[in-house]
Design a protein around this motif. Structure first.
Motif, mmCIF file in Angstrom:
data_model
loop_
_atom_site.group_PDB
_atom_site.id
_atom_site.type_symbol
_atom_site.label_atom_id
_atom_site.label_comp_id
_atom_site.label_asym_id
_atom_site.label_seq_id
_atom_site.Cartn_x
_atom_site.Cartn_y
_atom_site.Cartn_z
ATOM 1 N N ALA A 139 0.842 -1.192 0.000
ATOM 2 C CA ALA A 139 0.000 0.000 0.000
ATOM 3 C C ALA A 139 0.875 1.239 0.000
ATOM 4 C CB ALA A 139 -0.908 0.000 1.229
ATOM 5 N N GLU A 140 0.795 2.040 -1.053
ATOM 6 C CA GLU A 140 1.605 3.249 -1.078
ATOM 7 C C GLU A 140 0.770 4.508 -1.251
ATOM 8 O OE1 GLU A 140 2.855 3.585 -5.749
ATOM 9 O OE2 GLU A 140 4.390 3.263 -4.262
ATOM 10 N N GLY A 141 -0.460 4.400 -1.718
ATOM 11 C CA GLY A 141 -1.312 5.576 -1.797
ATOM 12 C C GLY A 141 -0.845 6.629 -2.775
ATOM 13 N N TRP A 142 0.038 6.270 -3.711
ATOM 14 C CA TRP A 142 0.628 7.254 -4.604
ATOM 15 C C TRP A 142 -0.418 7.897 -5.517
ATOM 16 C CZ3 TRP A 142 3.470 10.932 -5.864
ATOM 17 C CH2 TRP A 142 3.846 11.232 -7.176
ATOM 18 N N VAL A 143 -1.238 7.077 -6.141
ATOM 19 C CA VAL A 143 -2.212 7.622 -7.081
ATOM 20 C C VAL A 143 -3.246 8.454 -6.336
ATOM 21 C CG1 VAL A 143 -3.818 7.059 -8.924
ATOM 22 C CG2 VAL A 143 -1.818 5.628 -8.543
ATOM 23 N N ARG A 144 -3.617 8.016 -5.151
ATOM 24 C CA ARG A 144 -4.537 8.804 -4.334
ATOM 25 C C ARG A 144 -3.924 10.184 -4.062
ATOM 26 N NH1 ARG A 144 -7.809 8.147 0.868
ATOM 27 N NH2 ARG A 144 -7.767 5.922 0.627
ATOM 28 N N SER A 145 -2.623 10.232 -3.793
ATOM 29 C CA SER A 145 -1.946 11.499 -3.534
ATOM 30 C C SER A 145 -2.040 12.424 -4.740
ATOM 31 C CB SER A 145 -0.473 11.262 -3.195
ATOM 32 O OG SER A 145 -0.328 10.456 -2.060
ATOM 33 N N VAL A 146 -1.763 11.869 -5.929
ATOM 34 C CA VAL A 146 -1.775 12.684 -7.138
ATOM 35 C C VAL A 146 -3.184 13.208 -7.426
ATOM 36 C CG1 VAL A 146 -1.323 12.698 -9.616
ATOM 37 C CG2 VAL A 146 0.191 11.433 -8.083
ATOM 38 N N TYR A 147 -4.176 12.326 -7.299
ATOM 39 C CA TYR A 147 -5.536 12.771 -7.614
ATOM 40 C C TYR A 147 -6.072 13.698 -6.527
ATOM 41 C CZ TYR A 147 -9.878 12.675 -10.173
ATOM 42 O OH TYR A 147 -10.954 13.052 -10.942
ATOM 43 N N SER A 148 -5.653 13.501 -5.295
ATOM 44 C CA SER A 148 -6.119 14.378 -4.217
ATOM 45 C C SER A 148 -5.705 15.816 -4.465
ATOM 46 C CB SER A 148 -5.572 13.900 -2.867
ATOM 47 O OG SER A 148 -6.143 12.663 -2.498
ATOM 48 N N ARG A 149 -4.477 16.023 -4.953
ATOM 49 C CA ARG A 149 -4.082 17.411 -5.192
ATOM 50 C C ARG A 149 -4.792 17.998 -6.406
ATOM 51 N NH1 ARG A 149 2.294 16.199 -5.888
ATOM 52 N NH2 ARG A 149 2.321 15.231 -7.945
ATOM 53 N N ALA A 150 -5.208 17.139 -7.344
ATOM 54 C CA ALA A 150 -6.059 17.646 -8.427
ATOM 55 C C ALA A 150 -7.385 18.133 -7.857
ATOM 56 C CB ALA A 150 -6.290 16.548 -9.465
ATOM 57 N N MET A 151 -7.936 17.367 -6.934
ATOM 58 C CA MET A 151 -9.186 17.775 -6.288
ATOM 59 C C MET A 151 -9.017 19.081 -5.526
ATOM 60 S SD MET A 151 -10.942 14.349 -4.727
ATOM 61 C CE MET A 151 -12.122 13.436 -5.720
ATOM 62 N N LEU A 152 -7.898 19.221 -4.802
ATOM 63 C CA LEU A 152 -7.680 20.419 -4.003
ATOM 64 C C LEU A 152 -7.461 21.638 -4.893
ATOM 65 C CD1 LEU A 152 -5.454 18.866 -1.219
ATOM 66 C CD2 LEU A 152 -7.758 19.807 -0.922
ATOM 67 N N ALA A 153 -6.763 21.458 -6.015
ATOM 68 C CA ALA A 153 -6.608 22.570 -6.955
ATOM 69 C C ALA A 153 -7.958 22.971 -7.517
ATOM 70 C CB ALA A 153 -5.656 22.175 -8.083
ATOM 71 N N TYR A 154 -8.803 21.971 -7.793
ATOM 72 C CA TYR A 154 -10.119 22.284 -8.343
ATOM 73 C C TYR A 154 -10.994 22.963 -7.291
ATOM 74 C CZ TYR A 154 -13.930 21.949 -11.618
ATOM 75 O OH TYR A 154 -14.926 22.273 -12.489
ATOM 76 N N TYR A 155 -10.864 22.536 -6.047
ATOM 77 C CA TYR A 155 -11.595 23.219 -4.982
ATOM 78 C C TYR A 155 -11.129 24.666 -4.857
ATOM 79 C CZ TYR A 155 -12.768 24.933 -0.377
ATOM 80 O OH TYR A 155 -13.209 25.736 0.650
ATOM 81 N N ASP A 156 -9.815 24.880 -4.938
ATOM 82 C CA ASP A 156 -9.276 26.232 -4.833
ATOM 83 C C ASP A 156 -9.892 27.142 -5.895
ATOM 84 O OD1 ASP A 156 -6.430 27.650 -3.694
ATOM 85 O OD2 ASP A 156 -7.236 28.445 -5.563
ATOM 86 N N GLY A 157 -10.086 26.613 -7.097
ATOM 87 C CA GLY A 157 -10.616 27.424 -8.182
ATOM 88 C C GLY A 157 -12.118 27.567 -8.201
#
Length: 761
Positions: free
Chosen positions: A195-213
């Motif tokens: 379990a490394e959660g890498w893809v979750r990390s990448v997609y989570s920051r996409a979500m946070l950038a989208y929330y910011d905008g």
């Protein structure tokens, strides 16, 4: 009034739907807030993006990130970003952008759910086009990278089509939390179920950038729930550490304090992090002998892992004030700059950190990740050296990684690449499609990663290339939050426009008017300032610039110095139409350097595998030619065919001449570049183009003739077919314009100085 607004909203929505089609998700997440702002607030130009961060870290950021959409590209930079929008980040390209092998037992090409591309390769048509989960493997880093880049580029370009596509994808993820957790926490392609959660990390920051905008709180609530049951035990591998970014940023945007606490506990408990801290704090990272012998290796030597994880310690420092963690990150990036950064500005990584040598590859993912991590370090520390690194990477390795239309990219780029195999992307030719998975065994397949293709395996770089430009554009300006009021920091002088609140909250727009880095003059114009306001303007003094001259409203500033941070401070009462004019002299810099071998001081060169990390031979001389942030290279291919590469140049800037031409728009890093450097060169016998000569070439009197170098990003092939290359492909650059002509005393002196710096710097 309400009825009138509703009626107007329907009219506007009908017009937009006629253009872009109907989408409930797009309406909820993008159109409705946008329409109400238009109706209630007037024109878009008068609206400032709203800051979303709620919780400030214990150690405030030296430079405050602005809301997405605050910084917009102009001039040549807008041309390049527009090319990225229609290329790497284009939803219209989805029909052929995402192709990868299915897991065992998955349908073959031609069967339901697949397009016919041959062999065992199959396109995720449903998942990639609609954003909805298709089958196993759709949730991978390439998809997450692509959506992240598309979201950010949509904000810096104000592109509704990109935002609509991102909204569709995010809505699909919000509707499928089980996929988000189960499939993304465990990377099935690792083979061991770790379990490394890498893809979750990448997609989570996409979500946070989208929330910011957008301010859509559904995204925050989703991430809070997704991470609600996380504990320190969920971070045991190296890339699982990257989840700290999602947790800490999620808390900053308003998530519960438990997100912050979980992140800090994960760092304390992660065995990989603790091993890395021992190395990064030991002092060996500044010792060239120790690094060359492999005694300073951290547990994450993969290039992407190193870039992504090394910044995590500094992120944690912001929230717990542990300066030891900050020092670890600073040491990591200092080691990267000194021992692994190639002349194009990004670390070698094919895929491990491999030192400095002409044939070593740099993965395109590293161009995005290296620059992004330096932008984080700039935010945290406020030190201009990180802006220097980010800018150098994006303005050299950035265009070096993609073709002029941004429709094709390399998996690897090397400072010198004279020839590569006929293989292209993931196939060898029509009717002979072969998946390039076994790099070590397949010479053609391996070399094809240095060819321009619309797709490469694994497809991480195909998705990640979309992140490079929007992240750079957004981080060219920052806000300042100080007791005396708000201000602005200009971290890069590329043409742009930044809108923010200054002083006690007064809106202002500052235009950066220039063709930088292709000219030395920069004008900052203050506009849309309703009333005079006192605020600070921080101006980066580039590390390569010996002296900056400046004028405010045509009045010279006598002492513009960068201070400890590398930023000069002009604090005054500013008014509408005030201007700051900067002159950044860009003299030619010709520097004699030497290759550096990582991990094995006695590495031997194997011409049959010239790209492997063990083949970096130390101590070979080469010349780096630069002006401003740009590295210059010899283009080897033109419309007339392949040119000669066996040149040695006089590594003396006083013998070189810089020529400037008007910037032609739309700008696409043309071979007819706006800056060219003419050097004195002579031809020599070069028996093996994969290996630099051991010593400077002896001067031959009367044999010198002029040779023209162009910016590294312009030294590449003309537009290629995206399907098949029938001729051998050749990358166009030889940026180690090799070899100094022999000037015995001068070379000896420089070598001694260089060795002294290596051992005692």
């Amino acid at each position: 009034m309400l009825r009138s607004l509703v009626g107007s909203e329907m009219c506007i929505r009908d017009s937009i739907n006629a253009e872009y089609g109907e989408s409930p998700e797009f309406g909820a997440m993008v159109l409705r807030p946008l329409i109400l702002l238009l109706l209630l607030g007037g024109t878009l130009g008068s609206l400032l993006p709203q800051p979303r961060r709620v919780h400030r870290p214990q150690v405030p950021y030296a430079l405050e990130p602005l809301p997405w959409g605050s910084v917009l590209p102009q001039g040549w930079l807008n041309d390049w970003a527009t090319a990225a929008r229609h290329g790497a980040a284009s939803p219209e390209r989805a029909a052929f952008a995402h192709v990868q092998p299915f897991p065992h037992g998955a349908p073959k090409a031609g069967q339901p759910g697949c397009s016919v591309v041959g062999g065992q390769l199959c396109e995720r048509v449903d998942g990639w086009k609609t954003g909805r989960p298709a089958s196993d493997g759709f949730w991978d880093e390439d998809s997450a990278y692509w959506i992240d880049g598309m979201a950010r580029l949509g904000f810096v370009l104000g592109d509704a089509t990109l935002q609509r596509r991102v909204a569709e994808d995010i809505e699909a993820v919000l509707a499928n939390p089980v996929y988000f957790h189960n499939t993304w926490v465990t990377r099935t392609d690792l083979g061991d179920g770790s379990a490394e959660g890498w893809v979750r990390s990448v997609y989570s920051r996409a979500m946070l950038a989208y929330y910011d905008g957008t301010g859509d709180t559904k995204l925050l609530r989703f991430l809070e729930t997704a991470f609600a049951n996380y504990t320190a035990a969920d971070s045991t591998s190296d890339r699982s550490l990257t989840q700290l970014e999602a947790l800490l940023e999620g808390h900053a945007y308003g998530g519960p304090v438990s997100m912050r606490d979980t992140a800090l506990k994960m760092l304390d408990a992660n065995p990989v992090a603790q091993q890395a801290l021992v190395v990064l704090l030991s002092g060996c990272t500044d010792n060239s002998t120790a690094v060359a012998l492999g005694e300073c290796q951290v547990p994450f030597e993969h290039g992407v892992s190193f870039n992504e994880i090394s910044k995590v310690f500094a992120m944690a420092y912001s929230w717990n004030a542990n300066k030891t963690l900050l020092r670890a990150s600073e040491n990591a990036f200092a080691m990267l700059r000194r021992f692994h950064t190639q002349v194009h500005g990004v670390n070698s990584a094919d895929e491990q950190l491999n030192g400095i040598s002409p044939n070593l590859g740099t993965e395109t993912c590293d161009v995005s990740d290296f620059s992004y991590s330096n932008q984080w370090m700039l935010r945290i520390t406020g030190e201009s050296k990180y802006a220097d690194s980010s800018e150098r990477a994006v303005l050299n390795a950035g265009p070096g990684a993609v073709n002029r239309s941004f429709m094709a990219h390399l998996y690897y780029q090397s400072p010198n690449l004279i020839a590569s195999s006929p293989g292209f992307a993931w196939f060898d030719g029509p009717g002979n499609e072969t998946a390039c998975n076994d790099d070590a065994a397949d010479h053609n397949c391996r070399s094809s990663r240095w060819s321009f293709g619309h797709f490469h395996l694994p497809p991480c770089c195909t998705g990640n290339q979309a992140r490079m430009l929007p992240n750079f554009i957004h981080h060219t300006s920052f806000g300042l939050s100080r007791p005396e009021g708000k201000g602005v920091a200009i971290a890069s002088y590329v043409p742009s426009r930044v809108s923010l609140r200054v002083g006690q909250g007064t809106p202002v727009t500052i235009q950066v008017l220039t063709a930088y880095p292709f000219e030395e003059s920069v004008v900052l114009n203050v506009s849309k300032l309703a009333q005079p306001s006192a605020f600070a303007v921080l101006l980066r003094i580039p590390g390569w610039c010996a002296q900056v001259s400046a004028q405010v409203n045509r009045q010279p500033i006598t002492a513009l110095v960068g201070g400890a941070s590398g930023f000069a401070n002009i604090t005054r009462v500013w008014s509408q139409a005030d201007t700051v004019k900067l002159l950044l002299p860009m003299p030619i810099r010709a520097t004699l350097e030497y290759t550096f071998a990582n991990g094995n001081q006695n590495a031997t060169f194997d011409r049959n595998h010239p790209w492997t990390g063990q083949n970096s031979t130390p101590g070979l001389p080469y010349c780096v030619v630069q002006a401003g942030p740009l590295t210059f290279a010899l283009p080897l291919e033109s419309s007339h065919g392949l040119g000669a590469a066996n040149y040695a140049i006089d590594c003396d800037a006083t013998t070189m001449v810089l020529h400037r031409n008007p910037l032609v728009q739309p700008f696409d890093w043309p071979l007819a570049a706006p800056m060219r450097i003419v050097v004195a060169a002579q031809m020599f016998t070069w028996p093996d183009v994969w290996r630099l000569p051991d010593a400077p070439i002896k001067r031959s009197p009367g044999q010198l003739h002029p040779l023209t170098l162009v910016p590294y990003g312009s030294a590449k092939q003309f537009h290629l077919s995206l399907i098949h290359i029938s001729e051998p492909t050749r990358l166009l650059s030889i940026s180690y314009a090799v070899f100094c002509l022999k000037k015995k005393k001068k070379i000896i002196n420089i070598r001694l100085i260089y060795n002294h710096k290596l051992n005692h710097k």
